[in-house]
Design an enzyme around this catalytic site. Structure first.
Site, PDB file in Angstrom:
ATOM      1  N   GLN A  22      36.807  52.171  28.629  1.00  0.00           N
ATOM      2  CA  GLN A  22      35.686  52.562  29.773  1.00  0.00           C
ATOM      3  C   GLN A  22      35.782  53.819  29.763  1.00  0.00           C
ATOM      4  O   GLN A  22      34.937  54.674  30.114  1.00  0.00           O
ATOM      5  CB  GLN A  22      37.259  52.415  30.678  1.00  0.00           C
ATOM      6  CG  GLN A  22      37.551  50.987  30.904  1.00  0.00           C
ATOM      7  CD  GLN A  22      38.279  51.296  31.968  1.00  0.00           C
ATOM      8  OE1 GLN A  22      39.515  51.220  32.288  1.00  0.00           O
ATOM      9  NE2 GLN A  22      38.208  50.599  33.009  1.00  0.00           N
ATOM     10  N   ARG A  79      48.287  59.537  30.025  1.00  0.00           N
ATOM     11  CA  ARG A  79      47.764  57.749  29.142  1.00  0.00           C
ATOM     12  C   ARG A  79      46.116  57.318  28.776  1.00  0.00           C
ATOM     13  O   ARG A  79      45.369  57.727  29.361  1.00  0.00           O
ATOM     14  CB  ARG A  79      48.058  56.873  30.223  1.00  0.00           C
ATOM     15  CG  ARG A  79      47.919  55.536  30.092  1.00  0.00           C
ATOM     16  CD  ARG A  79      48.790  54.490  31.610  1.00  0.00           C
ATOM     17  NE  ARG A  79      48.238  53.019  31.416  1.00  0.00           N
ATOM     18  CZ  ARG A  79      48.077  51.986  31.196  1.00  0.00           C
ATOM     19  NH1 ARG A  79      46.933  52.475  32.783  1.00  0.00           N
ATOM     20  NH2 ARG A  79      47.815  51.275  30.854  1.00  0.00           N
ATOM     21  N   HIS A 123      44.518  47.451  25.465  1.00  0.00           N
ATOM     22  CA  HIS A 123      43.355  47.494  27.319  1.00  0.00           C
ATOM     23  C   HIS A 123      42.560  46.405  27.208  1.00  0.00           C
ATOM     24  O   HIS A 123      41.307  47.099  27.751  1.00  0.00           O
ATOM     25  CB  HIS A 123      43.631  49.335  28.376  1.00  0.00           C
ATOM     26  CG  HIS A 123      43.241  48.948  28.857  1.00  0.00           C
ATOM     27  ND1 HIS A 123      43.982  49.873  29.821  1.00  0.00           N
ATOM     28  CD2 HIS A 123      42.760  47.957  29.799  1.00  0.00           C
ATOM     29  CE1 HIS A 123      43.696  49.933  31.544  1.00  0.00           C
ATOM     30  NE2 HIS A 123      42.318  49.205  31.431  1.00  0.00           N
ATOM     31  N   GLU A 168      48.432  44.911  31.800  1.00  0.00           N
ATOM     32  CA  GLU A 168      48.044  44.165  32.830  1.00  0.00           C
ATOM     33  C   GLU A 168      47.378  42.762  32.117  1.00  0.00           C
ATOM     34  O   GLU A 168      46.177  41.918  32.021  1.00  0.00           O
ATOM     35  CB  GLU A 168      46.813  44.687  33.692  1.00  0.00           C
ATOM     36  CG  GLU A 168      47.295  45.472  34.580  1.00  0.00           C
ATOM     37  CD  GLU A 168      45.848  46.115  35.317  1.00  0.00           C
ATOM     38  OE1 GLU A 168      44.697  45.247  34.682  1.00  0.00           O
ATOM     39  OE2 GLU A 168      45.626  46.823  36.391  1.00  0.00           O
ATOM     40  N   ASN A 293      50.971  49.515  37.879  1.00  0.00           N
ATOM     41  CA  ASN A 293      49.749  49.526  38.455  1.00  0.00           C
ATOM     42  C   ASN A 293      49.632  48.970  39.897  1.00  0.00           C
ATOM     43  O   ASN A 293      49.477  47.682  39.936  1.00  0.00           O
ATOM     44  CB  ASN A 293      48.534  48.896  37.652  1.00  0.00           C
ATOM     45  CG  ASN A 293      48.123  49.885  36.555  1.00  0.00           C
ATOM     46  OD1 ASN A 293      48.887  50.615  35.742  1.00  0.00           O
ATOM     47  ND2 ASN A 293      47.537  48.789  35.178  1.00  0.00           N
ATOM     48  N   TYR A 295      47.134  49.275  43.355  1.00  0.00           N
ATOM     49  CA  TYR A 295      45.934  49.524  43.968  1.00  0.00           C
ATOM     50  C   TYR A 295      46.596  49.752  45.600  1.00  0.00           C
ATOM     51  O   TYR A 295      46.247  49.929  46.402  1.00  0.00           O
ATOM     52  CB  TYR A 295      44.943  49.057  43.492  1.00  0.00           C
ATOM     53  CG  TYR A 295      45.051  49.570  42.515  1.00  0.00           C
ATOM     54  CD1 TYR A 295      43.971  51.376  42.140  1.00  0.00           C
ATOM     55  CD2 TYR A 295      45.113  49.128  41.182  1.00  0.00           C
ATOM     56  CE1 TYR A 295      43.316  51.709  40.795  1.00  0.00           C
ATOM     57  CE2 TYR A 295      44.807  50.180  39.863  1.00  0.00           C
ATOM     58  CZ  TYR A 295      44.254  51.015  39.513  1.00  0.00           C
ATOM     59  OH  TYR A 295      43.822  51.736  38.280  1.00  0.00           O
ATOM     60  N   GLU A 352      49.396  53.284  36.162  1.00  0.00           N
ATOM     61  CA  GLU A 352      48.000  54.188  37.300  1.00  0.00           C
ATOM     62  C   GLU A 352      47.998  53.234  39.440  1.00  0.00           C
ATOM     63  O   GLU A 352      48.739  52.894  39.323  1.00  0.00           O
ATOM     64  CB  GLU A 352      47.165  52.002  37.055  1.00  0.00           C
ATOM     65  CG  GLU A 352      46.674  52.344  35.692  1.00  0.00           C
ATOM     66  CD  GLU A 352      45.303  51.063  35.193  1.00  0.00           C
ATOM     67  OE1 GLU A 352      44.414  50.392  36.198  1.00  0.00           O
ATOM     68  OE2 GLU A 352      45.583  50.928  34.310  1.00  0.00           O
TER      69      GLU A 352
END
Ligand code: GBH
Length: 448
Positions: A22, A79, A123, A168, A293, A295, A352
């Site tokens: 990313q 991280r 990742h 994930e 993580n 959200y 996250e």
């Protein structure tokens, strides 16, 4: 904020997070091999606006400035993830020392700036050469992952004391192999159970090796959601149960109890001939922490056309981010309490948490009040869970920089630091400045 900093323990780890594909760019440099994300992002129609990670935030060339900015903001934990094809361009066999050197230098730079690294091994950027042998559908990939992990432990283990095997695995399994929205872009629900199992097996193998050679902490990061029923109707309660199995316990149960939830067999039937003797024991080895993580929560209504027999419901009055995800900080408290009572006690690290909004530059500043509000609400929710007895040890904002948001390309910005992709200029957003002030208050109050 003073009252808020008091509610966290002195040794709480505050940080920011990123991931290799990313942010790094430099996809053809220093002997890096191709990953499945290079191939996927270069396949027309897969990524919004045809974006790729070829350049991304150019972090590979700007690593020192980026770490320096982090330290100026007072961030004390970082991280990041390692790109497997930088280390093994073909996935296994010939090791590429120039790839390792980059992470070696990054680690040194972080330590020099008093920033503690937390390293994710996977990742999502699998070496393309391994995909050509079947990728995660092939059991061998788990053993190649172990060898890659050992190589990285060996190189960085004297300085890195905190490790995450996978980020994930649910996303790799579902977005990558059922929905086809992520690399490798497969739409084969019938392989999903096997893919998930091989990801988990690779996790277990890496943890086993780490116990032999490392003295630090190792865990796994899962994307988890509290699941609420949209109504108290019987069918919505069933949807809640199946959706929870699909999103949460599919990975939580094997990691902590060495079993797969029975509900999964109803929604993703499989023959378990890919589970070899001993696999589940490897998978359920004791961990030093669980990475979470978070959200948004999932509110669900019965819908048998979906795999999980549930569709997501957004309440009309609920605020949403530009991902369309509801903003609900209490969901974080609920989730942590549930994990603690069902699987704990286990130290938890929020690896996250963050939000995407449409940021605009005004006179060289970014007034992202909504993101700042999102973050502050979640710190409060985190403090609530700690006060209710959950051992939360750290929290990492997703993300340090705006970056390549997978299938959505550069259209979604999660950073607390803005990236102007034309010039690669970094501009600290108001949320980044607020985090920085919060951290300084925290250090001052706790004398750290
Ligand atoms: C995390 O995924 C990831 O770890 C991180 O890399 C990511 O940037 C961050 O959250 C924000 O999304 O592209 O239309 O198929 C959370 C799970 C997977 C949810 C990708 C959003 C994109 C939808 N995310 N998904 S789409």
């Amino acid at each position: 904020m003073t009252s808020l900093v008091k509610r966290f323990p002195r040794h709480f780890a505050w940080g920011v997070a990123t991931a290799s594909y990313q942010i790094e760019g430099a996809v053809n440099e220093d002997g890096r091999g191709a990953s499945i994300w290079d191939v996927f992002s270069h396949t027309p129609g897969k990524i919004l606006h045809g974006d790729t990670g070829d350049i991304a935030c150019d972090h590979y060339h700007r690593m020192r400035e980026d770490v320096n900015l982090m330290s100026q903001l007072g961030i004390s934990n970082y991280r990041f993830s390692i790109s497997w094809p930088r280390i093994f361009p073909m996935g296994y066999g010939q090791k590429n020392s120039r790839g390792l050197d980059f992470y070696d230098q990054l680690t040194d730079q972080l330590l020099q700036e008093n920033i503690e690294p937390l390293v994710t091994l996977y990742h999502w950027d699998l070496p393309q050469a391994l995909q050509e042998k079947g990728g995660w559908i092939n059991r061998d990939t788990a053993f190649y992952f172990r060898d890659y992990a050992v190589t990285v432990f060996d190189k960085l283990g004297d300085r890195v004391h905190n490790w995450i095997t996978h980020n994930e695995p649910w996303v790799t399994t579902v977005a990558g192999h059922i929905q086809g929205r992520h690399a490798p872009g497969l739409k084969q629900p019938n392989v999903a159970r096997k893919v998930a199992h091989h990801l988990l097996l690779s996790h277990g193998l890496a943890v086993e090796s780490y116990r032999d050679m490392g003295k630090g902490r190792i865990g796994i990061t899962l994307n988890l959601h509290p699941v609420y029923p949209a109504s108290s109707r019987e069918e919505d309660l069933t949807a809640q149960q199946l959706h929870d199995a699909f999103h949460n316990t599919w990975f939580l149960d094997p990691v902590f109890t060495g079993t797969y939830p029975e509900e999964l067999d109803e929604i993703l039937p499989f023959d378990n001939d890919f589970i070899a003797e001993g696999d589940l024991n490897l998978i359920q080895q004791p961990l030093d922490f669980l990475g979470v993580n978070y959200y948004a929560p999932h509110r669900v209504r019965w819908n048998p056309d979906e795999i999980s027999h549930a569709s997501l419901v957004i309440l009309p009055e609920e605020p949403i981010t530009s991902m369309g995800w509801p903003v609900d900080a209490k969901g974080l408290t609920d989730l942590l309490i549930r994990i603690h009572y069902d699987y704990g006690p286990i130290p938890i690290i929020i690896t996250e948490n963050g939000a995407a909004y449409e940021d605009v530059v005004e006179d060289g500043q970014i007034h992202d009040a909504l993101r700042q509000h999102y973050l502050e609400m979640h710190w409060d929710a985190l403090a609530n869970s700690i006060e209710q007895g959950v051992p939360v040890h750290g929290y990492y904002v997703w993300s340090f920089l705006d970056n390549f948001e997978w299938a959505l390309g550069y259209s979604k910005r999660f950073g607390i630091v803005y990236v102007d992709y034309l010039t690669q200029q970094r501009i600290v957003k108001d949320s980044g400045l607020a985090y920085s002030r919060f951290l300084r208050e925290f250090y001052e109050y706790h004398h750290v």
